[in-house]
Design a protein around this motif. Sequence first.
Motif, PDB file in Angstrom:
ATOM      1  N   ALA A 138       0.816  -1.211   0.000  1.00  0.00           N
ATOM      2  CA  ALA A 138       0.000   0.000   0.000  1.00  0.00           C
ATOM      3  C   ALA A 138       0.853   1.266   0.000  1.00  0.00           C
ATOM      4  N   GLY A 139       1.980   1.215   0.700  1.00  0.00           N
ATOM      5  CA  GLY A 139       2.928   2.339   0.669  1.00  0.00           C
ATOM      6  C   GLY A 139       2.299   3.681   0.951  1.00  0.00           C
ATOM      7  N   GLU A 140       2.241   4.526  -0.093  1.00  0.00           N
ATOM      8  CA  GLU A 140       1.868   5.930   0.066  1.00  0.00           C
ATOM      9  C   GLU A 140       0.434   6.155   0.552  1.00  0.00           C
ATOM     10  N   ASP A 141      -0.440   5.177   0.356  1.00  0.00           N
ATOM     11  CA  ASP A 141      -1.834   5.388   0.757  1.00  0.00           C
ATOM     12  C   ASP A 141      -2.042   5.277   2.259  1.00  0.00           C
ATOM     13  N   LEU A 142      -1.039   4.758   2.936  1.00  0.00           N
ATOM     14  CA  LEU A 142      -1.165   4.609   4.375  1.00  0.00           C
ATOM     15  C   LEU A 142      -0.941   5.950   5.057  1.00  0.00           C
ATOM     16  N   PRO A 143      -1.432   6.096   6.292  1.00  0.00           N
ATOM     17  CA  PRO A 143      -1.125   7.334   7.021  1.00  0.00           C
ATOM     18  C   PRO A 143       0.383   7.448   7.258  1.00  0.00           C
ATOM     19  N   ASP A 144       0.862   8.675   7.473  1.00  0.00           N
ATOM     20  CA  ASP A 144       2.278   8.882   7.741  1.00  0.00           C
ATOM     21  C   ASP A 144       2.752   8.018   8.898  1.00  0.00           C
ATOM     22  N   LEU A 145       1.889   7.928   9.880  1.00  0.00           N
ATOM     23  CA  LEU A 145       2.285   7.278  11.117  1.00  0.00           C
ATOM     24  C   LEU A 145       1.033   6.603  11.651  1.00  0.00           C
ATOM     25  N   PHE A 146       1.145   5.359  12.068  1.00  0.00           N
ATOM     26  CA  PHE A 146      -0.006   4.751  12.731  1.00  0.00           C
ATOM     27  C   PHE A 146       0.497   3.776  13.771  1.00  0.00           C
ATOM     28  N   PHE A 147      -0.340   3.440  14.706  1.00  0.00           N
ATOM     29  CA  PHE A 147       0.116   2.683  15.863  1.00  0.00           C
ATOM     30  C   PHE A 147      -0.649   1.397  16.039  1.00  0.00           C
ATOM     31  N   GLU A 148      -1.816   1.351  15.406  1.00  0.00           N
ATOM     32  CA  GLU A 148      -2.636   0.159  15.531  1.00  0.00           C
ATOM     33  C   GLU A 148      -3.242  -0.175  14.174  1.00  0.00           C
ATOM     34  N   VAL A 149      -3.410  -1.451  13.962  1.00  0.00           N
ATOM     35  CA  VAL A 149      -4.166  -1.912  12.808  1.00  0.00           C
ATOM     36  C   VAL A 149      -5.561  -2.261  13.316  1.00  0.00           C
ATOM     37  N   PHE A 150      -6.571  -1.741  12.639  1.00  0.00           N
ATOM     38  CA  PHE A 150      -7.932  -2.066  13.061  1.00  0.00           C
ATOM     39  C   PHE A 150      -8.412  -3.306  12.309  1.00  0.00           C
ATOM     40  N   VAL A 151      -8.972  -4.226  13.040  1.00  0.00           N
ATOM     41  CA  VAL A 151      -9.487  -5.449  12.426  1.00  0.00           C
ATOM     42  C   VAL A 151     -10.990  -5.273  12.218  1.00  0.00           C
ATOM     43  N   VAL A 152     -11.451  -5.538  10.992  1.00  0.00           N
ATOM     44  CA  VAL A 152     -12.857  -5.288  10.666  1.00  0.00           C
ATOM     45  C   VAL A 152     -13.545  -6.577  10.232  1.00  0.00           C
ATOM     46  N   ASP A 153     -14.864  -6.627  10.455  1.00  0.00           N
ATOM     47  CA  ASP A 153     -15.624  -7.785   9.973  1.00  0.00           C
ATOM     48  C   ASP A 153     -16.082  -7.548   8.536  1.00  0.00           C
ATOM     49  N   GLU A 154     -16.955  -8.432   8.029  1.00  0.00           N
ATOM     50  CA  GLU A 154     -17.347  -8.337   6.614  1.00  0.00           C
ATOM     51  C   GLU A 154     -18.067  -7.020   6.314  1.00  0.00           C
ATOM     52  N   ALA A 155     -18.758  -6.475   7.338  1.00  0.00           N
ATOM     53  CA  ALA A 155     -19.503  -5.234   7.123  1.00  0.00           C
ATOM     54  C   ALA A 155     -18.608  -4.011   7.348  1.00  0.00           C
ATOM     55  N   PHE A 156     -17.289  -4.219   7.463  1.00  0.00           N
ATOM     56  CA  PHE A 156     -16.312  -3.152   7.710  1.00  0.00           C
ATOM     57  C   PHE A 156     -16.531  -2.498   9.070  1.00  0.00           C
ATOM     58  N   LYS A 157     -17.117  -3.243  10.003  1.00  0.00           N
ATOM     59  CA  LYS A 157     -17.229  -2.719  11.363  1.00  0.00           C
ATOM     60  C   LYS A 157     -15.985  -3.102  12.156  1.00  0.00           C
ATOM     61  N   PRO A 158     -15.440  -2.187  12.946  1.00  0.00           N
ATOM     62  CA  PRO A 158     -14.238  -2.531  13.721  1.00  0.00           C
ATOM     63  C   PRO A 158     -14.583  -3.503  14.837  1.00  0.00           C
ATOM     64  N   VAL A 159     -13.887  -4.625  14.877  1.00  0.00           N
ATOM     65  CA  VAL A 159     -14.138  -5.610  15.921  1.00  0.00           C
ATOM     66  C   VAL A 159     -12.908  -5.826  16.798  1.00  0.00           C
ATOM     67  N   GLY A 160     -11.791  -5.252  16.403  1.00  0.00           N
ATOM     68  CA  GLY A 160     -10.604  -5.432  17.223  1.00  0.00           C
ATOM     69  C   GLY A 160      -9.505  -4.496  16.779  1.00  0.00           C
TER      70      GLY A 160
END
Lengths: 432, 432
Positions: B146-168
């Motif tokens: 993904a490279g450039e499309d990512l934020p400059d800096l991030f600390f957590e990866v959000f895990v999402v379900d099929e409906a793109f709801k954050p579950v973890g």
Amino acid sequence: ISDSDAALAHGLFEDLHPADAADAVEQLSYDQQIALAELAPRVFGGEMLAELQDDTRADIINELDPGHLAEAIQDLDSDDMTLVVEDLDPEMRARVLAEVSDSDRERLESSLAFEEDTAGRLMQREFVAAPTFWSVGNTIDHMRRAGEDLPDLFFEVFVVDEAFKPVGSIPVSRLMRCGRDVRLADIMVAPQAIIRPDRDQEEVAYLFEKYHMISAPVVDDDGRLSGMLTVDDMVDVIQEENKEDMLALAGVNEAGSSDTVWSSVRARAPWLLVNLGTAVLASGVIAMFEGAIAQLVALAVLMPIVASMGGNAGTQSLAVAVRAIASRDLTVSNAARVIWREFAAGAVNGLIFAILMGAIAGVWFQSFTLAWVIALAMIINLACAGLAGILVPLGLKRFGADPAVASSVFVTTVTDVVGFFVFLGLGAMVLL
Amino acid sequence: ISDSDAALAHGLFEDLHPADAADAVEQLSYDQQIALAELAPRVFGGEMLAELQDDTRADIINELDPGHLAEAIQDLDSDDMTLVVEDLDPEMRARVLAEVSDSDRERLESSLAFEEDTAGRLMQREFVAAPTFWSVGNTIDHMRRAGEDLPDLFFEVFVVDEAFKPVGSIPVSRLMRCGRDVRLADIMVAPQAIIRPDRDQEEVAYLFEKYHMISAPVVDDDGRLSGMLTVDDMVDVIQEENKEDMLALAGVNEAGSSDTVWSSVRARAPWLLVNLGTAVLASGVIAMFEGAIAQLVALAVLMPIVASMGGNAGTQSLAVAVRAIASRDLTVSNAARVIWREFAAGAVNGLIFAILMGAIAGVWFQSFTLAWVIALAMIINLACAGLAGILVPLGLKRFGADPAVASSVFVTTVTDVVGFFVFLGLGAMVLL
């Protein structure tokens, strides 16, 4: 809440996040907290103790069994461990230190060797360091191997040279984005700040805030990497320093939600005593004009207005100045301009309210002379208030004192004395 | 500094970190800032604009060329882009929006659709999301691609379900520590908080502080992940809210380091006007006892002491209460206890200073009766001060107002009126 059923108490707290459990304990009175600590010590796990406010924690941990405490803190990161242990009485501290593991004891002792409120006390000794010549792949493999020895959470890998001095840092998110073959030296950036352990926590928090830092390396006397500070701890420092400033401006030495009546009295009486002294001084000024007041009681009726407006304007300038000093917006290079602005703003507001109050006094007491006496006194006092509001905190800072502490007493002394003296003095001269 | 040499100005600012450049600009007066913006617009790069304080930024950006602005902000993360654009005048904003790329415009417009000071305004739209069934290896590969499309800096990866709801969520540091085969579902933890975009920024900052959060997912109306908030932005929010509270307590509407005399006057005059009203009210109380004062001028000499001590004690209680409300330490469940404590602490301090001031007044005016009149007035006024200091902010909060705004005026009105009335009333009754 805690009427002696230990099992119930444990059950209540068991499922709570440590921060929520700490909040629940904060809501209790001091006596209830101590009763809970005696009844159900296991409620006070390590993480929950770390979440408590400093004063609450200090009250509670000295009531707990040293063996329980040593066990509760063993899984904490070293910074939280220090946080809990530093508030113990010397004797309790020795007993807890005797119970923890050798490596924890060593870490604790070296953290406690630093002054309170310094970077050395706050830092955690777990961090991830990698030599410049490693590749991204080496670093990831190292982290997978190291496992439990790593901090619970970290945001940057510090890159060190052969002497273990920090020469760069790489956010973990950037590390993940790069291929395994990339060398750390090619993606690292120079650390925004390298912190010495004796640095005051307030200054460190300011650096974090200014540069939007997430973590920072702490080095020992030889410049070798020895610890790490993270932004989540800095948030606590910022809140603590803000709280101190706000309470200091109001003349309260310290305050916590579980304070007793007696501790509240003690925290406030010293400043009330100082205020009494300055109030008596202001009364002395009034007493100089007893003769004038006896002849014209209107002077006594109106004099608190001049003093009150001055006190209010002075407090406004003071709050702006203390805030600007804390955020480094007010420095030597713009002090002259800001002093001028405060003086001028005070004088302009003085003029506005001089006209208004002059009109009120003129109508009320049917005296044109009284109207312009109070108007002139208002202008002079509000201009002085603006000056005092900025010069007092700047002066305190110049002499190395905290600009928030004691400054409002000084400022209101100036506005009371000037207000009474100018108004009564002018009144005595002109009206009698 | 900026005497018309554009090249020199650019040279001076070129090597500075954006935060340092912003600080340097903050030190200039308003006129100098505008002159610099006209002379050397390229000094104002995107990151530096984002670092400026809100009021300074608002002044400057409206002086810049829309084309330059659009270019300056194009490399910023979407939260900083919003920060810069939200302060533009409507006309300028439209012109800048016309110049940015389509995808940026869309993001900006949807951010600006949220109210100011809400999570929706603050969030950035760049984040890393991964489905539950991915492994650590999938995620790392995805990030490398993904490279450039990512934020400059991030600390957590959000895990999402099929409906793109954050579950973890999974801290990046934990991701790095796990082998490539580990499934995200096995290492994620439930997000500490899922933020709705209309949530007030102060509440969000409180959650970050309480749970030591580093980033948090923001969801849209359907619960789908739509943005991310990070702790470094929350540090700014915390400072802003603290500054507001402190200035509000002192009766200042807003303040920045580059304020002009005129803007300072405007920020303070409204509260001075309110204070004038209450001071006149207090004078009205004094006027009721004109006869008594004319007969016994000592009453006029001593009355400001009673009022001043009450004002001081009330301010102390108030600062403690405002602080406790802000940090959620003062809630419905412990309000009764805290109210009692403030009343009792006021009364105890009242007793202490009643004895002291009674002795002073007795010796000064050689009157035992005057001594106990001022002593009794002191006890009553300080107890009322304690009560007013806690009840006024709680009352304001109850009615949905900010407990810091206007509260000190109410409290000092109570202490002035009670102080003058009780002291002069007792004095008139007993001494004449």
